[in-house]
Write a protein that holds these residues in place. Structure first.
Motif, PDB file in Angstrom:
ATOM      1  N   LEU A 469       0.537  -0.916  -0.149  1.00  0.00           N
ATOM      2  CA  LEU A 469      -0.832   0.163   0.145  1.00  0.00           C
ATOM      3  C   LEU A 469       0.790   1.311   0.043  1.00  0.00           C
ATOM      4  O   LEU A 469       1.437   1.511   1.116  1.00  0.00           O
ATOM      5  N   ARG A 470       0.922   2.050  -1.130  1.00  0.00           N
ATOM      6  CA  ARG A 470       1.782   2.920  -1.645  1.00  0.00           C
ATOM      7  C   ARG A 470       1.085   4.446  -0.485  1.00  0.00           C
ATOM      8  O   ARG A 470      -0.880   4.904  -0.560  1.00  0.00           O
ATOM      9  N   ASN A 471       1.322   4.623   0.378  1.00  0.00           N
ATOM     10  CA  ASN A 471       0.866   5.959   1.118  1.00  0.00           C
ATOM     11  C   ASN A 471       0.746   7.432   0.159  1.00  0.00           C
ATOM     12  O   ASN A 471       1.649   7.362   0.024  1.00  0.00           O
ATOM     13  N   ASP A 472      -0.283   7.738  -0.634  1.00  0.00           N
ATOM     14  CA  ASP A 472      -0.276   9.225  -0.944  1.00  0.00           C
ATOM     15  C   ASP A 472      -0.269  10.259   0.047  1.00  0.00           C
ATOM     16  O   ASP A 472      -2.210  10.895  -0.298  1.00  0.00           O
ATOM     17  N   VAL A 473       0.020  11.570   0.732  1.00  0.00           N
ATOM     18  CA  VAL A 473      -0.345  11.802   1.553  1.00  0.00           C
ATOM     19  C   VAL A 473      -0.062  13.846   0.698  1.00  0.00           C
ATOM     20  O   VAL A 473       0.881  14.046   0.566  1.00  0.00           O
ATOM     21  N   THR A 474      -1.597  14.148   0.745  1.00  0.00           N
ATOM     22  CA  THR A 474      -2.074  15.115   0.052  1.00  0.00           C
ATOM     23  C   THR A 474      -1.902  16.555   1.457  1.00  0.00           C
ATOM     24  O   THR A 474      -2.068  16.255   2.299  1.00  0.00           O
ATOM     25  N   GLY A 475      -1.968  17.949   1.575  1.00  0.00           N
ATOM     26  CA  GLY A 475      -1.702  18.452   2.434  1.00  0.00           C
ATOM     27  C   GLY A 475      -0.709  19.361   2.942  1.00  0.00           C
ATOM     28  O   GLY A 475       0.130  19.243   1.923  1.00  0.00           O
ATOM     29  N   ASP A 476      -0.188  20.014   3.531  1.00  0.00           N
ATOM     30  CA  ASP A 476       1.003  20.794   4.302  1.00  0.00           C
ATOM     31  C   ASP A 476       1.486  20.215   5.494  1.00  0.00           C
ATOM     32  O   ASP A 476       2.141  20.775   6.016  1.00  0.00           O
ATOM     33  N   ASN A 477       1.205  19.509   5.592  1.00  0.00           N
ATOM     34  CA  ASN A 477       1.565  18.530   7.030  1.00  0.00           C
ATOM     35  C   ASN A 477       3.194  17.705   6.621  1.00  0.00           C
ATOM     36  O   ASN A 477       2.745  18.225   5.843  1.00  0.00           O
ATOM     37  N   HIS A 478       3.648  18.600   7.526  1.00  0.00           N
ATOM     38  CA  HIS A 478       5.181  18.194   8.059  1.00  0.00           C
ATOM     39  C   HIS A 478       5.137  16.669   8.372  1.00  0.00           C
ATOM     40  O   HIS A 478       4.781  16.371   8.771  1.00  0.00           O
ATOM     41  N   TRP A 479       6.670  16.827   8.275  1.00  0.00           N
ATOM     42  CA  TRP A 479       7.019  15.606   8.771  1.00  0.00           C
ATOM     43  C   TRP A 479       8.390  15.077   9.026  1.00  0.00           C
ATOM     44  O   TRP A 479      10.025  16.048   8.718  1.00  0.00           O
ATOM     45  N   LEU A 480       9.439  14.303  10.113  1.00  0.00           N
ATOM     46  CA  LEU A 480      10.300  14.453  10.285  1.00  0.00           C
ATOM     47  C   LEU A 480      11.034  12.712  10.731  1.00  0.00           C
ATOM     48  O   LEU A 480       9.288  11.993  11.640  1.00  0.00           O
ATOM     49  N   LYS A 481      12.337  12.041   9.796  1.00  0.00           N
ATOM     50  CA  LYS A 481      11.960  10.821  10.031  1.00  0.00           C
ATOM     51  C   LYS A 481      13.230  10.633  11.754  1.00  0.00           C
ATOM     52  O   LYS A 481      14.577  12.079  11.385  1.00  0.00           O
TER      53      LYS A 481
END
Length: 581
Positions: A469-481
């Motif tokens: 399952l490839r996740n495609d996220v839209t919008g302006d949310n940010h992330w950090l790994k």
């Protein structure tokens, strides 16, 4: 919910613990946008071979039904997640080409089967996988449980693996049903030890045929027998001597004193925030086990006292999968556990000292009781900073659907979207075609296989190819790994904790060697940050050292090496923006 004596006896006769509860009424939909879409791209990615596991139309033995886990791992250290699929067999041994499969990530959305060249071809009834660098040489190793004998594969660092089970002291003389397993540095000596749960004492010539006993039917339909009515098993802890040789210390460490259960998924993590790893075992139709670390090489089992052994009404459940995470953002690890049909999954909230409260009804999870739940995760699918719940489902009785159509064998995945304030909203259609698709799934693993800054999911499907399952996220949310690299601590940093502070929130995650159902996920910890563009990171290493880093910019993979600090900041889709060190 109170049960009559007649109802309790009926439940016991079914062979698998289920409370027979009805779903709670659903509330009004929140109407909030959901910015994550999951699409199954397994076929175009090259994951086309079916995972052989037992009969297709009927399953006469319990050994055919549990199914295996799955793993995301970076076996060649190229920064891209590869995939390990486990395989079963057929009772008549007709599936001659059934084998575990290792797929190398081609870094373009596709994978290549490298099983044979890697030396990982193996047939049998595989169940769970735990991934970590047990010998601290910089490469991830593989331990797989089986009905029969478990196997430890040492990563040779050149794309190949060697079976070192015997020389590592892990080859048993007797036949066991190895179930969950997790690497864990329980004595904090810098070397990864190994905990293994066992499921049922099973042999083909000792198990009744379907319908032969009360424990061999479900709602009047003859089905395979067990687990109730079959012998339970003890569990094992193996200590690593630092030279790659393990010794069974189950008695000395207090593990054997807990008695026998139907053990399944194992998670090693610090549940009481004392800096030492504890061990939680989801158990099928028996009380789940919580082994608390005494800091002296021993454990005490306190699942009942701590509220994580049974349901809120004191009933045993068919504990299968475990999602571990900080859903309410209080800096402690909570538990999401999946169960059988006609029962709810359970959400246990941690009070910060390792005591748990069942929030299933209050959180909104009790609206769903139709499905048999398996792999599970507490993961932020839409990067809004609120970890969601994800679970895969699938019945264990393929023959049931023809007689009771409401109990389908293949069922959809489900998302419980975190609304904040301890409330969740179930999503299926909104999650995308990869969620609505119906399969008889078992293990699932979480990770960012395409390095685009969101959480993807790989799923085991019984007698079908896997789902990716490839996740495609839209919008302006940010992330950090965040990737931790141990030095004095074990190289994989198993047991290392990162607490991420963002926008007035804080979220704790730990590096785990097994969770979900019998599965192993990406060791890179992923934090959705919502609208925040930076975060503060607090790191607690497995041996106790702590570090803190302020104003860490979002949209990057941060690599932190014990004793050295941040050694790389990598933008996905581009080149590293600082040297690897």
């Amino acid at each position: 919910m109170l049960f009559s004596r007649r109802q309790v006896l009926a439940l016991l006769a079914q062979g698998i613990a289920s409370r027979g509860v009805k779903p709670r009424p659903r509330g009004k939909p929140s109407g909030l946008p959901w910015n994550s879409t999951l699409t199954d791209i397994a076929a175009q990615a090259g994951l086309r071979e079916p995972i052989v596991y037992g009969g297709l139309e009927t399953k006469e033995y319990i050994i055919e039904t549990a199914g295996p886990g799955i793993a995301f791992l970076d076996y060649d250290n190229d920064g891209w997640l590869d995939i390990l699929l486990l395989s079963g067999s057929r009772v008549d041994n007709s599936a001659k080409d059934a084998t575990n499969r290792l797929y190398k990530n081609n870094r373009d959305g596709t994978f290549t089967d490298v099983t044979r060249s890697a030396g990982l071809e193996r047939s049998g009834w595989a169940y769970s996988v735990t991934i970590a660098d047990y010998n601290n040489d910089g490469f991830e190793d593989i331990f797989i449980t089986y009905w029969g004998r478990n196997v430890l594969y040492r990563n040779n660092g050149d794309g190949t693996f060697t079976d070192v089970t015997r020389e590592a002291g892990l080859l048993t003389d007797d036949i066991r049903w190895g179930a969950g397993a997790s690497f864990v540095d329980y004595d904090r000596d810098g070397h990864l030890d190994l905990f293994v749960s066992n499921y049922v004492d099973f042999a083909f010539d000792r198990v009744p045929r379907p319908g032969a006993k009360n424990t061999c039917n479900w709602k009047g339909v003859p089905v395979h027998c067990g687990p109730m009515g079959l012998p339970k098993c003890a569990h094992a802890l193996y200590r690593n001597n630092g030279k790659g040789v393990f010794t069974d210390v189950s008695d000395a460490a207090g593990i054997a004193a807990a008695g026998k259960t139907y053990g399944m998924t194992v998670v090693a993590a610090d549940f009481d925030n004392d800096g030492w790893p504890d061990i939680y075992v989801a158990c099928d139709s028996t009380n789940s086990l919580m082994f608390m670390n005494n800091h002296d090489g021993t454990f005490r089992e306190e699942g009942l006292e701590r509220g994580s052994a049974l349901s809120e009404d004191g009933m045993e459940q068919a504990g299968m999968g475990l999602g571990i995470g900080d859903f309410n953002l209080d800096g402690s690890l909570d538990i999401f556990k999946t169960h059988f049909a006609d029962d709810t999954s359970v959400l246990y909230q941690n009070d910060g000292e390792g005591f748990f409260q069942d929030l299933t009804i209050r959180s909104g999870l009790a609206v769903e009781t139709r499905f048999v739940g398996w792999g599970a995760g507490i993961v932020d699918l839409d990067n809004d900073g609120l970890p969601d719940l994800f679970a895969v489902t699938g019945n264990v009785y393929p023959e049931l659907e023809a007689k009771i159509p409401s109990y389908r064998y293949r069922t959809p995945r489900t998302i419980y979207r975190n609304l904040g304030d301890g409330k969740f909203e179930q999503l299926i259609e909104q999650g995308g075609p990869g969620v609505t698709a119906e399969h008889a799934s078992r293990g699932c693993a979480f990770g960012d296989f395409d390095n685009d800054g969101d959480i993807d999911v790989v799923i085991m499907n019984m007698n079908e190819p896997p789902s990716l399952l490839r996740n495609d996220v839209t919008g302006d949310n940010h992330w950090l790994k965040v990737k931790l690299v141990g030095v004095q601590s074990n190289r994989s940093a198993i047991g290392g904790r990162v607490t991420c502070h963002y926008g007035g929130r804080k979220q704790a995650q730990e590096v785990l060697a097994q969770s979900s159902f019998y599965s192993s996920s990406d060791k890179r910890l992923h934090f959705g940050l919502g609208g925040e563009t930076s975060a503060r990171l607090e790191v607690r290493w497995p041996l106790g050292r702590t570090d803190a880093f302020d104003n860490v910019e979002a949209g990057r993979l941060i690599v932190i090496r014990e004793g050295e600090g941040i050694v790389a900041r990598e933008k996905f889709g581009g080149k590293p923006v600082s040297p690897a060190g």
